[in-house]
Design a protein around this motif. Structure first.
Motif, PDB file in Angstrom:
ATOM      1  N   ASN A 198       0.863  -1.182   0.000  1.00 31.70           N
ATOM      2  CA  ASN A 198       0.000   0.000   0.000  1.00 31.70           C
ATOM      3  C   ASN A 198       0.895   1.226   0.000  1.00 31.70           C
ATOM      4  OD1 ASN A 198      -1.860   2.017   0.349  1.00 31.70           O
ATOM      5  ND2 ASN A 198      -2.796   1.162   2.197  1.00 31.70           N
ATOM      6  N   GLN A 199       1.088   1.822  -1.171  1.00 33.88           N
ATOM      7  CA  GLN A 199       2.009   2.937  -1.298  1.00 33.88           C
ATOM      8  C   GLN A 199       1.544   4.175  -0.550  1.00 33.88           C
ATOM      9  OE1 GLN A 199       4.894   2.459  -2.642  1.00 33.88           O
ATOM     10  NE2 GLN A 199       4.417   0.384  -3.303  1.00 33.88           N
ATOM     11  N   ALA A 205       7.265   1.316   7.323  1.00 31.75           N
ATOM     12  CA  ALA A 205       8.330   0.652   6.588  1.00 31.75           C
ATOM     13  C   ALA A 205       7.915  -0.785   6.309  1.00 31.75           C
ATOM     14  CB  ALA A 205       9.626   0.706   7.384  1.00 31.75           C
ATOM     15  N   HIS A 206       8.514  -1.383   5.297  1.00 33.10           N
ATOM     16  CA  HIS A 206       8.215  -2.763   4.918  1.00 33.10           C
ATOM     17  C   HIS A 206       9.539  -3.501   4.707  1.00 33.10           C
ATOM     18  CE1 HIS A 206       4.034  -1.495   4.149  1.00 33.10           C
ATOM     19  NE2 HIS A 206       4.597  -0.409   3.623  1.00 33.10           N
ATOM     20  N   ALA A 207       9.581  -4.777   5.065  1.00 32.06           N
ATOM     21  CA  ALA A 207      10.834  -5.530   4.952  1.00 32.06           C
ATOM     22  C   ALA A 207      10.551  -6.991   4.651  1.00 32.06           C
ATOM     23  CB  ALA A 207      11.661  -5.398   6.225  1.00 32.06           C
ATOM     24  N   VAL A 226      11.281   1.877   2.596  1.00 32.09           N
ATOM     25  CA  VAL A 226      10.594   2.926   3.335  1.00 32.09           C
ATOM     26  C   VAL A 226      10.102   3.953   2.329  1.00 32.09           C
ATOM     27  CG1 VAL A 226      10.751   4.660   5.161  1.00 32.09           C
ATOM     28  CG2 VAL A 226      12.126   2.572   5.299  1.00 32.09           C
ATOM     29  N   PRO A 227       8.814   4.035   2.062  1.00 31.26           N
ATOM     30  CA  PRO A 227       8.310   5.017   1.091  1.00 31.26           C
ATOM     31  C   PRO A 227       8.778   6.426   1.445  1.00 31.26           C
ATOM     32  CG  PRO A 227       6.559   3.508   1.750  1.00 31.26           C
ATOM     33  CD  PRO A 227       7.729   3.238   2.643  1.00 31.26           C
ATOM     34  N   GLY A 228       9.439   7.051   0.487  1.00 33.76           N
ATOM     35  CA  GLY A 228       9.884   8.424   0.690  1.00 33.76           C
ATOM     36  C   GLY A 228      11.070   8.567   1.601  1.00 33.76           C
ATOM     37  N   GLY A 256      11.542  12.821  -0.731  1.00 34.39           N
ATOM     38  CA  GLY A 256      10.657  13.418  -1.728  1.00 34.39           C
ATOM     39  C   GLY A 256      10.387  12.517  -2.906  1.00 34.39           C
ATOM     40  N   ASN A 257      11.097  11.357  -3.002  1.00 37.42           N
ATOM     41  CA  ASN A 257      10.817  10.411  -4.081  1.00 37.42           C
ATOM     42  C   ASN A 257      10.138   9.177  -3.501  1.00 37.42           C
ATOM     43  OD1 ASN A 257      12.886   8.879  -2.882  1.00 37.42           O
ATOM     44  ND2 ASN A 257      14.444   9.825  -4.186  1.00 37.42           N
TER      45      ASN A 257
END
Length: 435
Positions: A198-199, A205-207, A226-228, A256-257
């Motif tokens: 789920n963006q 965080a996801h691992a 880790v998104p962003g 920011g990305n």
């Protein structure tokens, strides 16, 4: 002081400081109930070293009765004939002069007045159960025991802390690296995992975690997303071990990305916990355990333990053998045959390490030791770097014969041991390369 011992040391120090106050508190309450000098005995019990003050207090306190009025619970003394609070009659008294008397007396010894045979209005003072003594004894027994156990656990944790490394890659860099390692199938699985996340959960965080047993201990491989989040400096990465377990710390900053992929390898004794912060704020991490290595780290197997017919294991990109005579290189051969390369790797991994007491390491009296002049140098490169003579992805072993035995010097020491007893056939196999 190491991180491992910081927490136990702080707890031990805190208990040492607090323990006298605990003892003093219980003694103060108990002495006050017995009409003793409560403040004085509290200081004696708390401050005299080695609990000697407490021991003296326990010896003295038995001379001071702890009696209560059975009607209102007020502390009373043995000499009281009535309770000073509620007026309850506590012991027999002379009906004339009110002096305390014993129940079997016939005449008052002070005024000679005859005493009644039975006084039915007597309420005998009660003695409460001694709970304070047990509490204090429990404290002085359990607390030192707890301190000893805590120190033992802390020292045990110091015996093996493990190591950890990290590699940060963009998605494109990750896929290129996996392709170079011929791990396209793994890259596809990772792509499916990333697509299924789920963006919108930008604060999570996801691992993926893979556990690999290398024959002596377990290595843990994490692929963290880790998104962003990102941190090219890796200054916020580290591993610490305490009595509460091992923690992998990853401090990130918003980029920011869409974020980068962190490849982490840990050789901790137990499964590490991930502690991730983003912009200084702790965020949760969802960890999924998988049956494949999702990272760009290649896993070097114990080649002599591979099952017959095993496939899809990592092989070095290049193995070369250098012939040494009189400490000079007289020839070099690059192994092109995969079966021969595998036999050499099996021969190395199956060679047992020699204990430090072996003569090959040398003795204090000057005897023993080794004299390498003739033999072979095996260069194993898991990834080639032609511009470098030696690099992190390279292992160098020296093979030689001495006094009818064959030895290998491994640059991957095992608890200080570097010499291994190699099989004679491996030595002759290397020798045949230069015939």
């Amino acid at each position: 002081m190491s991180t491992i011992m910081t927490i136990p040391a702080m707890i031990v120090l805190a208990l040492i400081i607090i323990l006298p106050f605990i003892v003093g508190f219980f003694v103060y309450r108990d002495a006050r109930q017995r009409d003793m000098n409560a403040l004085l005995w509290a200081f004696v019990a708390a401050l005299v070293p080695a609990f000697m003050g407490l021991i003296i207090y326990f010896l003295v306190r038995g001379n001071y009765a702890n009696l209560r009025c059975p009607q209102c619970g007020t502390p009373v003394k043995e000499s009281f004939t009535v309770c000073p609070k509620c007026g309850a009659k506590l012991r027999p008294s002379c009906p004339n002069c009110k002096a305390p008397v014993e129940s079997d007396w016939k005449v008052c010894p002070l005024c000679t007045t005859p005493l009644p045979e039975i006084q039915t209005d007597i309420q005998v003072p009660v003695r409460p159960k001694d709970r304070t003594g047990w509490k204090v004894l429990a404290v002085i027994i359990l607390v030192p025991t707890f301190l000893i156990v805590l120190l033992i656990l802390g020292l045990t944790s110091m015996s093996y802390t493990g190591s950890a490394s990290i590699q940060e890659l963009s998605r494109d860099e990750y896929y290129a690296e996996m392709e170079a390692l011929s791990q396209e199938e793994t890259a596809e699985k990772v792509q499916e995992w990333l697509d299924g996340l789920n963006q919108e959960e930008t604060r999570s965080a996801h691992a993926l975690r893979y556990d690999y047993y290398n024959g002596s201990n377990t290595e843990y491989y994490f692929l963290v997303y880790v998104p962003g989040g990102g941190d090219s400096s890796h200054s916020g990465f580290g591993q610490s071990t305490s009595i509460f377990g091992t923690t992998l710390k990853l401090e990130l900053e918003p980029t920011g990305n869409d974020g980068t992929l962190f490849n982490i390898m840990s050789s901790a004794e137990n499964v590490p916990n991930l502690k991730i912060t983003l912009g200084g704020e702790r965020i949760p991490c969802n960890v999924d355990t998988v049956d494949f290595n999702p990272t760009a780290y290649y896993i070097v197997p114990q080649y002599d333990e591979l099952e017959p017919g095993a496939a899809d294991f990592f092989m070095p990109e290049r193995i070369s053998v250098v012939h040494i005579v009189g400490n000079s290189n007289v020839g070099s051969v690059e192994i092109q045959n995969d079966d021969l390369a595998f036999d050499i790797l099996v021969g190395i991994d199956s060679a047992p390490y020699l204990d430090l007491e072996h003569d090959i390491y040398g003795n204090p009296d000057g005897s023993g030791g080794y004299d390498f002049k003739d033999g072979f140098e095996i260069r194993i490169e898991y990834q080639t770097h032609d511009e470098l003579l030696s690099h992190a992805d390279m292992i160098t072993c020296l093979v030689f014969e001495q006094d009818g035995s064959y030895y290998l010097i491994d640059d991957r020491p095992d608890n200080g041991r570097i010499f291994r007893q190699i099989d004679e056939t491996v030595y002759h196999e290397l020798e045949s390369l230069f015939e």
